[in-house]
Scaffold this motif. Structure first.
Motif, PDB file in Angstrom:
ATOM      1  N   ARG A 140     -10.968  -2.915 -13.826  1.00  0.00           N
ATOM      2  CA  ARG A 140     -11.279  -3.647 -12.683  1.00  0.00           C
ATOM      3  C   ARG A 140     -10.263  -3.392 -11.593  1.00  0.00           C
ATOM      4  N   LEU A 141      -9.036  -3.537 -11.975  1.00  0.00           N
ATOM      5  CA  LEU A 141      -8.057  -3.331 -11.042  1.00  0.00           C
ATOM      6  C   LEU A 141      -8.038  -2.008 -10.643  1.00  0.00           C
ATOM      7  N   THR A 142      -8.505  -1.003 -11.441  1.00  0.00           N
ATOM      8  CA  THR A 142      -8.323   0.330 -10.806  1.00  0.00           C
ATOM      9  C   THR A 142      -9.358   0.846  -9.740  1.00  0.00           C
ATOM     10  N   LYS A 143     -10.250  -0.339  -9.839  1.00  0.00           N
ATOM     11  CA  LYS A 143     -11.389  -0.175  -8.934  1.00  0.00           C
ATOM     12  C   LYS A 143     -11.020  -0.808  -7.509  1.00  0.00           C
ATOM     13  N   ALA A 144     -10.161  -2.014  -7.544  1.00  0.00           N
ATOM     14  CA  ALA A 144      -9.854  -2.916  -6.792  1.00  0.00           C
ATOM     15  C   ALA A 144      -8.507  -2.191  -5.819  1.00  0.00           C
ATOM     16  N   LEU A 145      -7.561  -1.642  -6.581  1.00  0.00           N
ATOM     17  CA  LEU A 145      -6.422  -1.077  -5.849  1.00  0.00           C
ATOM     18  C   LEU A 145      -6.690  -0.065  -4.817  1.00  0.00           C
ATOM     19  N   PRO A 146      -7.672   0.692  -4.905  1.00  0.00           N
ATOM     20  CA  PRO A 146      -7.556   1.676  -3.807  1.00  0.00           C
ATOM     21  C   PRO A 146      -8.286   0.964  -2.789  1.00  0.00           C
ATOM     22  N   LYS A 147      -9.115  -0.148  -2.972  1.00  0.00           N
ATOM     23  CA  LYS A 147      -9.469  -0.956  -1.658  1.00  0.00           C
ATOM     24  C   LYS A 147      -8.425  -1.637  -0.982  1.00  0.00           C
ATOM     25  N   LEU A 148      -7.404  -1.947  -1.881  1.00  0.00           N
ATOM     26  CA  LEU A 148      -6.481  -2.840  -1.234  1.00  0.00           C
ATOM     27  C   LEU A 148      -5.392  -1.931  -0.411  1.00  0.00           C
ATOM     28  N   ALA A 149      -5.167  -0.624  -0.936  1.00  0.00           N
ATOM     29  CA  ALA A 149      -4.360   0.298  -0.126  1.00  0.00           C
ATOM     30  C   ALA A 149      -4.999   0.738   1.015  1.00  0.00           C
ATOM     31  N   GLU A 150      -6.380   0.965   1.055  1.00  0.00           N
ATOM     32  CA  GLU A 150      -7.251   1.182   2.276  1.00  0.00           C
ATOM     33  C   GLU A 150      -7.005   0.354   3.334  1.00  0.00           C
ATOM     34  N   GLU A 151      -7.233  -1.128   2.962  1.00  0.00           N
ATOM     35  CA  GLU A 151      -7.229  -2.259   3.921  1.00  0.00           C
ATOM     36  C   GLU A 151      -5.805  -2.768   4.364  1.00  0.00           C
ATOM     37  N   SER A 152      -4.806  -1.930   3.798  1.00  0.00           N
ATOM     38  CA  SER A 152      -3.667  -2.549   4.169  1.00  0.00           C
ATOM     39  C   SER A 152      -2.951  -1.681   5.260  1.00  0.00           C
ATOM     40  N   THR A 153      -2.174  -2.247   5.957  1.00  0.00           N
ATOM     41  CA  THR A 153      -1.629  -1.590   7.216  1.00  0.00           C
ATOM     42  C   THR A 153      -0.144  -1.287   7.140  1.00  0.00           C
ATOM     43  N   THR A 154       0.502  -2.108   6.550  1.00  0.00           N
ATOM     44  CA  THR A 154       2.073  -1.632   6.235  1.00  0.00           C
ATOM     45  C   THR A 154       1.894  -0.435   5.331  1.00  0.00           C
ATOM     46  N   PRO A 155       2.482   0.648   5.690  1.00  0.00           N
ATOM     47  CA  PRO A 155       2.489   1.994   5.062  1.00  0.00           C
ATOM     48  C   PRO A 155       3.174   1.762   3.482  1.00  0.00           C
ATOM     49  N   GLU A 156       4.348   0.913   3.487  1.00  0.00           N
ATOM     50  CA  GLU A 156       5.024   0.679   2.405  1.00  0.00           C
ATOM     51  C   GLU A 156       4.112  -0.298   1.365  1.00  0.00           C
ATOM     52  N   LEU A 157       3.188  -0.927   1.911  1.00  0.00           N
ATOM     53  CA  LEU A 157       2.468  -1.828   1.108  1.00  0.00           C
ATOM     54  C   LEU A 157       1.288  -0.544   0.447  1.00  0.00           C
ATOM     55  N   LYS A 158       0.800   0.119   1.516  1.00  0.00           N
ATOM     56  CA  LYS A 158      -0.315   1.147   0.951  1.00  0.00           C
ATOM     57  C   LYS A 158       0.366   2.094  -0.077  1.00  0.00           C
ATOM     58  N   ALA A 159       1.566   2.449   0.182  1.00  0.00           N
ATOM     59  CA  ALA A 159       2.235   3.164  -1.055  1.00  0.00           C
ATOM     60  C   ALA A 159       2.499   2.549  -2.468  1.00  0.00           C
ATOM     61  N   ALA A 160       2.525   1.353  -2.373  1.00  0.00           N
ATOM     62  CA  ALA A 160       2.917   0.348  -3.405  1.00  0.00           C
ATOM     63  C   ALA A 160       1.503   0.332  -4.007  1.00  0.00           C
ATOM     64  N   PHE A 161       0.537   0.132  -3.647  1.00  0.00           N
ATOM     65  CA  PHE A 161      -0.799  -0.057  -4.232  1.00  0.00           C
ATOM     66  C   PHE A 161      -0.989   1.431  -4.957  1.00  0.00           C
ATOM     67  N   GLU A 162      -0.709   2.524  -4.062  1.00  0.00           N
ATOM     68  CA  GLU A 162      -1.252   3.899  -4.877  1.00  0.00           C
ATOM     69  C   GLU A 162      -0.412   4.175  -5.961  1.00  0.00           C
TER      70      GLU A 162
END
Ligand SMILES: [Fe+2]
Length: 157
Positions: free
Chosen positions: A15-37
């Protein structure tokens, strides 16, 4: 009971492998996007380790619906639908992601203890690797949150 818990986590991680790309996409902070990726890559490894564990117990890899993770992800999705300031949204995304991480830390902590009591040091070691990665992911989110929350709190409205 051990295998049942592994099946639960096998479902949770998928379930997380499906949710994490969405979280990365919706994050604004680049550091946060990178953390999810980067945690997505780790999550794929966690799935592979769970498959190894099934094999070590001569069991077929199968999922059992993880109602806990399903609920945490569903709550997170509600946040994504909200139209709010990007800093506040990022802070809320981190809060949701940390709930997921803490759930995993609790579950893998249990699996590690159970593997030990079952005398399976080989399995305990694999669970330990995953547990450490979950803890590091959580700490990384703590760091990002401490920088971001002050900005989010300065937004009034
Ligand atoms: Fe994981």
């Amino acid at each position: 009971m051990f295998i049942e818990e592994v099946r639960d986590m096998y479902d949770a991680e998928q379930r997380l492998t499906k949710a994490l790309p969405k979280l990365a996409e919706e994050s604004t902070t680049p550091e946060l996007k990178a953390a999810f990726e980067s945690h997505l890559g780790e999550t794929e490894t966690h799935i592979t380790r769970l498959e190894q564990i099934f094999g070590m117990f001569d069991r077929k890899a199968q999922t059992d619906t993880c109602k806990g993770m399903k609920g945490i992800i569903s709550e997170g999705e509600d946040i994504l639908d909200e139209d709010t300031d990007p800093w506040i949204k990022d802070a809320a995304i981190i809060a949701a992601a940390q709930k997921a991480e803490h759930y995993e830390i609790a579950a893998y902590g249990t699996l590690r203890a159970w593997a030990r009591i079952l005398g399976r040091q080989d399995v305990e070691q694999l669970v330990e690797f995953t547990l450490e990665e979950e803890k590091k992911a959580d700490e990384k989110l703590n760091g990002i949150a401490s920088r971001l929350n002050a900005r989010a709190a300065s937004v009034r409205g």
